[in-house]
Scaffold this motif. Structure first.
Motif, PDB file in Angstrom:
ATOM      1  N   MET A   1       0.860  -1.181   0.000  1.00  0.00           N
ATOM      2  CA  MET A   1       0.000   0.000   0.000  1.00  0.00           C
ATOM      3  C   MET A   1       0.901   1.236   0.000  1.00  0.00           C
ATOM      4  SD  MET A   1      -2.943   1.125   2.692  1.00  0.00           S
ATOM      5  CE  MET A   1      -4.241   0.173   1.977  1.00  0.00           C
ATOM      6  N   SER A   2       0.684   2.078  -0.980  1.00  0.00           N
ATOM      7  CA  SER A   2       1.509   3.273  -1.107  1.00  0.00           C
ATOM      8  C   SER A   2       0.915   4.434  -0.303  1.00  0.00           C
ATOM      9  CB  SER A   2       1.615   3.671  -2.578  1.00  0.00           C
ATOM     10  OG  SER A   2       0.371   4.177  -3.030  1.00  0.00           O
ATOM     11  N   ILE A   3       1.681   5.466  -0.188  1.00  0.00           N
ATOM     12  CA  ILE A   3       1.230   6.678   0.512  1.00  0.00           C
ATOM     13  C   ILE A   3       0.005   7.253  -0.195  1.00  0.00           C
ATOM     14  CG2 ILE A   3       1.872   9.055   1.095  1.00  0.00           C
ATOM     15  CD1 ILE A   3       3.240   7.027   2.858  1.00  0.00           C
ATOM     16  N   GLN A   4       0.012   7.221  -1.524  1.00  0.00           N
ATOM     17  CA  GLN A   4      -1.137   7.728  -2.288  1.00  0.00           C
ATOM     18  C   GLN A   4      -2.400   6.954  -1.954  1.00  0.00           C
ATOM     19  OE1 GLN A   4      -0.081  10.844  -3.163  1.00  0.00           O
ATOM     20  NE2 GLN A   4      -1.632  10.528  -4.716  1.00  0.00           N
ATOM     21  N   ASP A   5      -2.284   5.643  -1.797  1.00  0.00           N
ATOM     22  CA  ASP A   5      -3.447   4.826  -1.434  1.00  0.00           C
ATOM     23  C   ASP A   5      -3.978   5.214  -0.058  1.00  0.00           C
ATOM     24  OD1 ASP A   5      -3.210   3.450  -3.823  1.00  0.00           O
ATOM     25  OD2 ASP A   5      -2.081   1.788  -2.927  1.00  0.00           O
ATOM     26  N   ILE A   6      -3.079   5.446   0.870  1.00  0.00           N
ATOM     27  CA  ILE A   6      -3.478   5.842   2.223  1.00  0.00           C
ATOM     28  C   ILE A   6      -4.175   7.190   2.196  1.00  0.00           C
ATOM     29  CG2 ILE A   6      -2.602   6.491   4.507  1.00  0.00           C
ATOM     30  CD1 ILE A   6      -0.371   4.366   4.051  1.00  0.00           C
ATOM     31  N   ILE A   7      -3.613   8.127   1.465  1.00  0.00           N
ATOM     32  CA  ILE A   7      -4.208   9.469   1.369  1.00  0.00           C
ATOM     33  C   ILE A   7      -5.581   9.395   0.716  1.00  0.00           C
ATOM     34  CG2 ILE A   7      -3.982  11.724   0.232  1.00  0.00           C
ATOM     35  CD1 ILE A   7      -0.915  11.418   0.671  1.00  0.00           C
ATOM     36  N   GLU A   8      -5.684   8.619  -0.356  1.00  0.00           N
ATOM     37  CA  GLU A   8      -6.979   8.479  -1.043  1.00  0.00           C
ATOM     38  C   GLU A   8      -8.007   7.813  -0.140  1.00  0.00           C
ATOM     39  OE1 GLU A   8      -9.805   9.096  -3.740  1.00  0.00           O
ATOM     40  OE2 GLU A   8      -7.768   9.873  -3.849  1.00  0.00           O
ATOM     41  N   GLY A   9      -7.575   6.816   0.619  1.00  0.00           N
ATOM     42  CA  GLY A   9      -8.466   6.154   1.562  1.00  0.00           C
ATOM     43  C   GLY A   9      -8.983   7.103   2.625  1.00  0.00           C
ATOM     44  N   LYS A  10      -8.099   7.964   3.116  1.00  0.00           N
ATOM     45  CA  LYS A  10      -8.527   8.957   4.119  1.00  0.00           C
ATOM     46  C   LYS A  10      -9.509   9.955   3.531  1.00  0.00           C
ATOM     47  CE  LYS A  10      -4.914   8.937   7.537  1.00  0.00           C
ATOM     48  NZ  LYS A  10      -4.188   9.786   8.455  1.00  0.00           N
ATOM     49  N   LYS A  11      -9.282  10.361   2.299  1.00  0.00           N
ATOM     50  CA  LYS A  11     -10.205  11.291   1.642  1.00  0.00           C
ATOM     51  C   LYS A  11     -11.586  10.654   1.493  1.00  0.00           C
ATOM     52  CE  LYS A  11      -6.906  13.928  -1.138  1.00  0.00           C
ATOM     53  NZ  LYS A  11      -6.433  14.212  -2.503  1.00  0.00           N
ATOM     54  N   GLN A  12     -11.594   9.388   1.083  1.00  0.00           N
ATOM     55  CA  GLN A  12     -12.871   8.690   0.919  1.00  0.00           C
ATOM     56  C   GLN A  12     -13.580   8.543   2.264  1.00  0.00           C
ATOM     57  OE1 GLN A  12     -11.868   5.029  -1.053  1.00  0.00           O
ATOM     58  NE2 GLN A  12     -11.642   6.009  -3.052  1.00  0.00           N
ATOM     59  N   TRP A  13     -12.831   8.201   3.306  1.00  0.00           N
ATOM     60  CA  TRP A  13     -13.437   8.038   4.630  1.00  0.00           C
ATOM     61  C   TRP A  13     -14.002   9.365   5.134  1.00  0.00           C
ATOM     62  CZ3 TRP A  13     -15.625   4.460   7.222  1.00  0.00           C
ATOM     63  CH2 TRP A  13     -15.940   4.662   8.557  1.00  0.00           C
ATOM     64  N   ARG A  14     -13.273  10.454   4.936  1.00  0.00           N
ATOM     65  CA  ARG A  14     -13.762  11.773   5.379  1.00  0.00           C
ATOM     66  C   ARG A  14     -15.029  12.170   4.622  1.00  0.00           C
ATOM     67  NH1 ARG A  14      -7.785  13.889   5.606  1.00  0.00           N
ATOM     68  NH2 ARG A  14      -7.316  13.389   7.775  1.00  0.00           N
ATOM     69  N   ALA A  15     -15.073  11.868   3.343  1.00  0.00           N
ATOM     70  CA  ALA A  15     -16.284  12.152   2.557  1.00  0.00           C
ATOM     71  C   ALA A  15     -17.446  11.302   3.070  1.00  0.00           C
ATOM     72  CB  ALA A  15     -16.038  11.889   1.077  1.00  0.00           C
ATOM     73  N   HIS A  16     -17.165  10.054   3.426  1.00  0.00           N
ATOM     74  CA  HIS A  16     -18.196   9.167   3.974  1.00  0.00           C
ATOM     75  C   HIS A  16     -18.724   9.717   5.299  1.00  0.00           C
ATOM     76  CE1 HIS A  16     -20.210   5.411   5.014  1.00  0.00           C
ATOM     77  NE2 HIS A  16     -19.629   5.503   6.190  1.00  0.00           N
ATOM     78  N   VAL A  17     -17.816  10.135   6.180  1.00  0.00           N
ATOM     79  CA  VAL A  17     -18.215  10.688   7.482  1.00  0.00           C
ATOM     80  C   VAL A  17     -19.028  11.965   7.286  1.00  0.00           C
ATOM     81  CG1 VAL A  17     -17.314  11.719   9.619  1.00  0.00           C
ATOM     82  CG2 VAL A  17     -16.329   9.596   8.733  1.00  0.00           C
ATOM     83  N   ALA A  18     -18.674  12.773   6.317  1.00  0.00           N
ATOM     84  CA  ALA A  18     -19.435  14.002   6.039  1.00  0.00           C
ATOM     85  C   ALA A  18     -20.857  13.669   5.602  1.00  0.00           C
ATOM     86  CB  ALA A  18     -18.725  14.828   4.970  1.00  0.00           C
ATOM     87  N   ARG A  19     -21.015  12.608   4.822  1.00  0.00           N
ATOM     88  CA  ARG A  19     -22.365  12.179   4.403  1.00  0.00           C
ATOM     89  C   ARG A  19     -23.179  11.714   5.608  1.00  0.00           C
ATOM     90  NH1 ARG A  19     -22.005   7.699   0.134  1.00  0.00           N
ATOM     91  NH2 ARG A  19     -24.272   7.899   0.233  1.00  0.00           N
ATOM     92  N   VAL A  20     -22.533  11.004   6.524  1.00  0.00           N
ATOM     93  CA  VAL A  20     -23.229  10.541   7.724  1.00  0.00           C
ATOM     94  C   VAL A  20     -23.657  11.734   8.564  1.00  0.00           C
ATOM     95  CG1 VAL A  20     -22.976   9.266   9.887  1.00  0.00           C
ATOM     96  CG2 VAL A  20     -22.069   8.307   7.769  1.00  0.00           C
ATOM     97  N   LYS A  21     -22.785  12.720   8.704  1.00  0.00           N
ATOM     98  CA  LYS A  21     -23.109  13.906   9.511  1.00  0.00           C
ATOM     99  C   LYS A  21     -24.221  14.745   8.888  1.00  0.00           C
ATOM    100  CE  LYS A  21     -18.732  14.362  11.885  1.00  0.00           C
ATOM    101  NZ  LYS A  21     -17.545  15.178  12.138  1.00  0.00           N
ATOM    102  N   ALA A  22     -24.446  14.595   7.599  1.00  0.00           N
ATOM    103  CA  ALA A  22     -25.515  15.329   6.920  1.00  0.00           C
ATOM    104  C   ALA A  22     -26.880  14.681   7.143  1.00  0.00           C
ATOM    105  CB  ALA A  22     -25.221  15.437   5.429  1.00  0.00           C
ATOM    106  N   LEU A  23     -26.908  13.464   7.670  1.00  0.00           N
ATOM    107  CA  LEU A  23     -28.177  12.779   7.945  1.00  0.00           C
ATOM    108  C   LEU A  23     -28.852  13.385   9.169  1.00  0.00           C
ATOM    109  CD1 LEU A  23     -26.957   9.080   7.502  1.00  0.00           C
ATOM    110  CD2 LEU A  23     -28.480  10.325   5.962  1.00  0.00           C
ATOM    111  N   PRO A  24     -30.175  13.215   9.296  1.00  0.00           N
ATOM    112  CA  PRO A  24     -30.866  13.666  10.509  1.00  0.00           C
ATOM    113  C   PRO A  24     -30.320  12.934  11.744  1.00  0.00           C
ATOM    114  CG  PRO A  24     -32.447  13.153   8.780  1.00  0.00           C
ATOM    115  CD  PRO A  24     -31.108  12.694   8.293  1.00  0.00           C
ATOM    116  N   PRO A  25     -30.482  13.523  12.919  1.00  0.00           N
ATOM    117  CA  PRO A  25     -29.901  12.939  14.141  1.00  0.00           C
ATOM    118  C   PRO A  25     -30.305  11.492  14.421  1.00  0.00           C
ATOM    119  CG  PRO A  25     -30.685  15.154  14.580  1.00  0.00           C
ATOM    120  CD  PRO A  25     -31.110  14.817  13.183  1.00  0.00           C
ATOM    121  N   ASP A  26     -31.575  11.134  14.201  1.00  0.00           N
ATOM    122  CA  ASP A  26     -31.978   9.756  14.484  1.00  0.00           C
ATOM    123  C   ASP A  26     -31.287   8.771  13.544  1.00  0.00           C
ATOM    124  OD1 ASP A  26     -33.546  10.799  12.380  1.00  0.00           O
ATOM    125  OD2 ASP A  26     -35.259   9.524  12.850  1.00  0.00           O
TER     126      ASP A  26
END
Length: 108
Positions: A1-26
Motif C-alpha cells: 500500500m503506497s502513501i497515495q493509497d493511504i491518502i486516497e483512503g482517508k479522503k474517501q473516509w472523510r467524505a463518507h463521514v461528512a455524508r453521515v453527519k448530513a443525515l438527521p440525528p436519528d
C-alpha cells in the motif's frame, strides 16, 4: 500500500463521514450503532467493501422519502445488520476455519 493509497483512503473516509453527519440525528444514531456492531462482528470486507457506503445511500433515500429510520430497518438493529452480512465471511468464520483446519468453510 503506497502513501497515495493511504491518502486516497482517508479522503474517501472523510467524505463518507461528512455524508453521515448530513443525515438527521436519528439516522446518525442508528448508523453509529450499526457501525459499532459491524466492526465488532467483523465482516472481512468491511473496511474496503461497499457495505457502509451502501447503508448511507439507503438512509439518504429514506430521508428523501420522508421515512423514519426505524421504518426502514425495523426495531432490531442487530438483526438488520445480521441480514446484511449473512452471506459475508466474518473474522469469526476465518478464525474458526483456522483452528479447525478446514479450508473453504468461511465462504459459506
Amino acid at each position: 500500500m503506497s502513501i497515495q493509497d493511504i491518502i486516497e483512503g482517508k479522503k474517501q473516509w472523510r467524505a463518507h463521514v461528512a455524508r453521515v453527519k448530513a443525515l438527521p440525528p436519528d439516522y446518525q444514531i442508528v448508523y453509529k450503532e450499526m457501525q459499532k456492531y459491524l466492526f465488532k462482528v467483523g465482516p472481512v470486507d468491511l473496511p474496503d467493501g461497499p457495505l457502509l457506503p451502501g447503508i448511507v445511500d439507503f438512509f439518504e433515500e429514506g430521508v428523501a422519502a420522508g421515512k423514519g429510520v426505524l421504518e426502514l430497518i425495523g426495531d432490531d438493529v442487530a438483526a438488520f445488520c445480521d441480514d446484511l452480512i449473512k452471506d459475508s465471511p466474518t473474522y469469526a468464520d476465518v478464525y474458526q476455519e483456522s483452528i479447525s483446519g478446514e479450508s473453504g468453510t468461511a465462504a459459506k
